[in-house]
Design a protein around this motif. Structure first.
Motif, PDB file in Angstrom:
ATOM      1  N   UNK A 127       0.829  -1.201   0.000  1.00  0.00           N
ATOM      2  CA  UNK A 127       0.000   0.000   0.000  1.00  0.00           C
ATOM      3  C   UNK A 127       0.867   1.256   0.000  1.00  0.00           C
ATOM      4  N   UNK A 128       0.407   2.291  -0.696  1.00  0.00           N
ATOM      5  CA  UNK A 128       1.113   3.573  -0.717  1.00  0.00           C
ATOM      6  C   UNK A 128       0.946   4.320   0.592  1.00  0.00           C
ATOM      7  N   UNK A 129      -0.265   4.235   1.140  1.00  0.00           N
ATOM      8  CA  UNK A 129      -0.568   5.016   2.334  1.00  0.00           C
ATOM      9  C   UNK A 129      -1.728   4.385   3.089  1.00  0.00           C
ATOM     10  N   UNK A 130      -1.929   4.863   4.305  1.00  0.00           N
ATOM     11  CA  UNK A 130      -3.077   4.502   5.121  1.00  0.00           C
ATOM     12  C   UNK A 130      -3.601   5.793   5.750  1.00  0.00           C
ATOM     13  N   UNK A 141      -3.070  11.303   6.508  1.00  0.00           N
ATOM     14  CA  UNK A 141      -2.542  10.265   5.630  1.00  0.00           C
ATOM     15  C   UNK A 141      -1.134   9.935   6.095  1.00  0.00           C
ATOM     16  N   UNK A 142      -0.840   8.672   6.226  1.00  0.00           N
ATOM     17  CA  UNK A 142       0.544   8.262   6.467  1.00  0.00           C
ATOM     18  C   UNK A 142       1.035   7.637   5.169  1.00  0.00           C
ATOM     19  N   UNK A 143       2.042   8.251   4.584  1.00  0.00           N
ATOM     20  CA  UNK A 143       2.564   7.799   3.297  1.00  0.00           C
ATOM     21  C   UNK A 143       3.797   6.938   3.542  1.00  0.00           C
ATOM     22  N   UNK A 144       3.797   5.777   2.901  1.00  0.00           N
ATOM     23  CA  UNK A 144       4.879   4.805   3.055  1.00  0.00           C
ATOM     24  C   UNK A 144       5.816   4.790   1.853  1.00  0.00           C
ATOM     25  N   UNK A 145       5.667   5.723   0.953  1.00  0.00           N
ATOM     26  CA  UNK A 145       6.497   5.789  -0.246  1.00  0.00           C
ATOM     27  C   UNK A 145       7.530   6.886  -0.077  1.00  0.00           C
ATOM     28  N   UNK A 146       8.715   6.533   0.418  1.00  0.00           N
ATOM     29  CA  UNK A 146       9.767   7.532   0.626  1.00  0.00           C
ATOM     30  C   UNK A 146      10.178   8.193  -0.687  1.00  0.00           C
ATOM     31  N   UNK A 156       0.413  19.472   6.599  1.00  0.00           N
ATOM     32  CA  UNK A 156      -0.186  19.193   7.902  1.00  0.00           C
ATOM     33  C   UNK A 156      -1.016  17.918   7.902  1.00  0.00           C
ATOM     34  N   UNK A 157      -1.547  17.521   6.747  1.00  0.00           N
ATOM     35  CA  UNK A 157      -2.412  16.331   6.704  1.00  0.00           C
ATOM     36  C   UNK A 157      -1.678  15.080   6.204  1.00  0.00           C
ATOM     37  N   UNK A 158      -0.350  15.156   6.098  1.00  0.00           N
ATOM     38  CA  UNK A 158       0.461  14.005   5.670  1.00  0.00           C
ATOM     39  C   UNK A 158       1.574  13.794   6.678  1.00  0.00           C
ATOM     40  N   UNK A 159       1.749  12.516   7.053  1.00  0.00           N
ATOM     41  CA  UNK A 159       2.919  12.158   7.839  1.00  0.00           C
ATOM     42  C   UNK A 159       3.655  11.051   7.094  1.00  0.00           C
ATOM     43  N   UNK A 160       4.944  10.994   7.321  1.00  0.00           N
ATOM     44  CA  UNK A 160       5.793  10.038   6.614  1.00  0.00           C
ATOM     45  C   UNK A 160       6.130   8.871   7.510  1.00  0.00           C
TER      46      UNK A 160
END
Length: 161
Positions: A127-130, A141-146, A156-160
């Protein structure tokens, strides 16, 4: 347009879709609560979370946002449910969708799961994000695509991950 520019446009479009989506959660007695990126979780979801400070809205469908046949997505989702049950995690059924559009993606809102297990599931199901729900904070949104970080930047609405 170069390949890098084309990829940047695709990633920004995906991020816009993730932000625009409504993330429905099926509650008791047929009620539905809707999570939205950048907004606090509905009170009913926070009550369901109980003492857990975080819950995670995750799917196993459509790896890396590439559409799969319905039957394959159903098999992947059943695999995710089985893993969560095996781990003793509580979850609610749900679906991500954009109002007025036909697209729907089955998802689960999971509580009582540690970060390392969430990461393992995201990696397993590609998954790209959750969506991360926290008590008293806006949903993000937590993004898992570095590899997306330089293209998306900070928000503000995205965390890595």
């Amino acid at each position: 347009m170069s390949a890098i520019e084309t990829e940047a446009v695709r990633i920004h479009a995906l991020l816009a879709l993730y932000r625009e989506s409504h993330y429905d959660v099926e509650l008791a007695r047929g009620r539905i609560a809707t999570l939205r990126v950048g907004e606090p979780a509905p009170a009913a979801v926070l009550r369901w979370m109980g003492g857990d400070r975080s819950a995670f809205y995750i799917t196993s469908c459509n790896p890396h946002s590439q559409s799969l046949p319905r039957e394959e997505n159903e098999q992947r989702l059943e695999s995710l449910r089985a893993r969560l049950r095996q781990g003793g995690h509580s979850f609610l059924e749900g679906a991500g969708h954009i109002p007025g559009e036909a697209w729907r993606e089955q998802c689960l809102l999971v509580r009582g799961i540690v970060e390392s297990d969430v990461t393992a599931l995201v990696q397993t199901y590609e998954q790209n994000s959750i969506v991360v729900v926290r008590a008293k904070l806006p949903t993000v949104l937590r993004v898992y695509r570095s590899d997306w970080r330089d293209l998306i930047g900070e928000s503000a609405d995205v965390e890595w991950a």
